[in-house]
Design a protein around this motif. Sequence first.
Motif, short mmCIF file in Angstrom:
data_model
loop_
_atom_site.label_atom_id
_atom_site.label_comp_id
_atom_site.label_asym_id
_atom_site.label_seq_id
_atom_site.Cartn_x
_atom_site.Cartn_y
_atom_site.Cartn_z
N CYS A 92 0.83 -1.36 0.07
CA CYS A 92 0.24 0.04 0.13
C CYS A 92 0.94 1.63 0.12
O CYS A 92 0.55 2.27 -0.61
CB CYS A 92 -1.01 -0.27 1.64
SG CYS A 92 -2.32 -0.78 0.89
N ARG A 97 -0.99 4.65 -8.29
CA ARG A 97 -2.50 4.54 -8.75
C ARG A 97 -2.58 5.26 -9.93
O ARG A 97 -1.84 7.41 -9.40
CB ARG A 97 -3.08 4.93 -7.44
CG ARG A 97 -2.49 4.10 -6.51
CD ARG A 97 -4.04 4.07 -5.90
NE ARG A 97 -3.32 3.66 -4.24
CZ ARG A 97 -3.48 4.33 -2.91
NH1 ARG A 97 -4.79 5.19 -3.24
NH2 ARG A 97 -3.42 3.55 -2.10
N PRO A 102 -12.05 5.18 -7.22
CA PRO A 102 -11.55 4.62 -6.08
C PRO A 102 -10.79 4.22 -5.94
O PRO A 102 -9.95 3.68 -7.01
CB PRO A 102 -13.39 3.70 -5.70
CG PRO A 102 -13.25 3.04 -7.28
CD PRO A 102 -12.97 4.59 -8.14
N ALA A 103 -9.97 4.13 -4.59
CA ALA A 103 -8.69 3.10 -4.86
C ALA A 103 -8.96 1.55 -4.71
O ALA A 103 -10.15 1.04 -4.48
CB ALA A 103 -8.58 4.02 -3.06
N ILE A 105 -8.76 -1.81 -3.83
CA ILE A 105 -8.82 -3.16 -2.70
C ILE A 105 -9.09 -4.47 -2.26
O ILE A 105 -8.39 -4.77 -3.91
CB ILE A 105 -11.11 -3.26 -2.13
CG1 ILE A 105 -11.27 -3.64 -3.32
CG2 ILE A 105 -11.38 -1.68 -1.29
CD1 ILE A 105 -11.71 -4.79 -2.92
N ARG A 129 -16.83 -1.43 -9.59
CA ARG A 129 -17.74 -1.28 -8.14
C ARG A 129 -19.02 -0.38 -8.48
O ARG A 129 -18.55 0.23 -8.90
CB ARG A 129 -16.98 0.03 -7.14
CG ARG A 129 -16.79 -0.52 -5.90
CD ARG A 129 -15.89 0.27 -4.77
NE ARG A 129 -16.06 0.22 -3.71
CZ ARG A 129 -14.87 0.45 -3.25
NH1 ARG A 129 -13.74 0.58 -3.21
NH2 ARG A 129 -15.37 0.92 -1.67
N TRP A 389 -13.79 -6.67 3.00
CA TRP A 389 -12.89 -6.26 2.12
C TRP A 389 -11.56 -4.97 2.87
O TRP A 389 -12.08 -4.57 3.55
CB TRP A 389 -13.30 -5.13 1.17
CG TRP A 389 -14.47 -4.38 0.95
CD1 TRP A 389 -15.71 -5.01 1.36
CD2 TRP A 389 -14.14 -3.11 1.12
NE1 TRP A 389 -16.19 -4.30 1.55
CE2 TRP A 389 -15.45 -2.73 1.98
CE3 TRP A 389 -12.94 -2.23 1.12
CZ2 TRP A 389 -15.62 -1.31 1.83
CZ3 TRP A 389 -13.68 -0.87 1.63
CH2 TRP A 389 -14.50 -0.62 1.75
N ASP A 391 -9.26 -1.63 2.71
CA ASP A 391 -8.73 -0.15 1.26
C ASP A 391 -7.09 -0.46 1.63
O ASP A 391 -6.66 -0.50 2.39
CB ASP A 391 -9.69 0.75 0.90
CG ASP A 391 -9.84 1.51 1.85
OD1 ASP A 391 -9.10 1.64 3.01
OD2 ASP A 391 -10.57 2.43 2.07
N GLY A 396 -12.54 -1.04 5.46
CA GLY A 396 -13.60 -1.41 5.71
C GLY A 396 -14.33 -2.55 5.66
O GLY A 396 -14.88 -1.38 6.59
#
Length: 461
Positions: A92, A97, A102-103, A105, A129, A389, A391, A396
């Motif tokens: 992480c 990115r 969204p980021a 997961i 998503r 999940w 992130d 999560g």
Amino acid sequence: MGIVALPSKPRQHNAAPGDWLEAALAPWMAQIGAAPGENLLSLALDLPDALFDLVRNGRADRVWIAPDEEMFSVGAVAGFADMSVDRWRVACRRWTRFGDGPAPIAFLTAPPAPLGGGAHLSLPELLLRRSEGRCSLVLTGYRDFRPAAALTREWAERFRAMTAPAAKETHSPVERQEDRPDRAEWRARVRAATQAIRAKRFDKVVLARKRVVTLRAPIDADALARRMAQGCVEGRVLKFPSANGCTLAATPELLAVKRGRALVSHALAGTAPRFPTTAQDDETARTLRGCAKERREHALVVQSIAESMREICDELSHPPEPGLVKLPRLQHLWTPVSGHMREGLDLLDAIAALHPTPAVLGWPKAPARAFLRENEERRDGLYTGLAGWIDAEGDGEAAVVLRCAEIQGREARLWAGAGIMAESDPDAEWAETELKLTTFLDILGGAPSAEPRAREQSRHG
Ligand SMILES: C=C(O[C@@H]1C=C(C(=O)O)C=C[C@H]1O)C(=O)O
């Protein structure tokens, strides 16, 4: 809150999914090519609604449906398919990115309650998503020494496979079903448990049983997941791969929901049936709230969750009296326990502190676990484990996998359990598990219950 209804037919979209993705990737190729090869790389794209609909009517390795969110994924990033918690945390910090979405997961699982143990993480290659009305596609890869084009080609191939129209759903009748243990053996197990409780080995143990339902034709797990999502449930619908096939669940129990520093764990224990008339249903709810055994069983779970959360949270609160969660077939005593997590801790710390709770194992945990091991209760798939999940910020959700089955070929292995206390009656506990089994039996397509309907039998009826 209900699950969002799925449109039965996908809306029209002109571009073929693969062509759409190639066009969407084109502007990013130079940046992907220049990204450091030793980092994970993700690209988040907005996705037309119609393409999202194709996916949720198609096939996915993992499905996660909440009242306000839906996620579908395929593939696992090579080398990161099965990540340790430490490896996730390191990855992480070094993640390249792109895109305004969204980021990424990781999906997580943890073993069934009698085994316990930490979470496993899997990093999806393609994640679709829908959250807050916005559909997105998050593509993730580890480029290593490959050229960027090799990575994007792989994404496009997976996307094509994921959006291929699903085969028409056919309904297959039940060929046979079998209870393991059968009723006589269940009675013996419950008696052994109540004796152990009276001998002060422990206060509570959760015994479980399975029903193996065999259909005439192979079971389409994706079609079942869609059917589950169309029903109205309080909680989460999920499909995850498990040891022998995949586990599907429509579970009301959330072990941990983390957003920022806020953590909530939902204690759910104490069960009664639902009834068609409001008067009868309310009366049953009053009896449930007033039943000393159910209240003690519930209080053990709340206490244990609060104790575990105190290790990781600064402030803790929960309502003094339990509320009720009303499901189509059952109602449960329910207490949400909320806390403010300490700096630097994430959802995985919450799981390590909380899983499993006495709602699915017993109390105290060590002797309850030893009892289950002595009695060789082997739970299939993810039943009473966790699915969820996380992130990159450590936020999560983790749900306790209940009201579920492990699906393999023509076979569905359904599981249900009940908290056994000193005064538990084996037949009433059997009736409770019958009722819990109906959640999945209803979805499987009306497989008739091997026993008379529990509604009329329950100790609260
Ligand atoms: C073990 C199960 O459910 C758990 C046990 C409950 C109980 O004993 O009252 C209620 C909810 C769940 O925490 C199951 O559904 O299989």
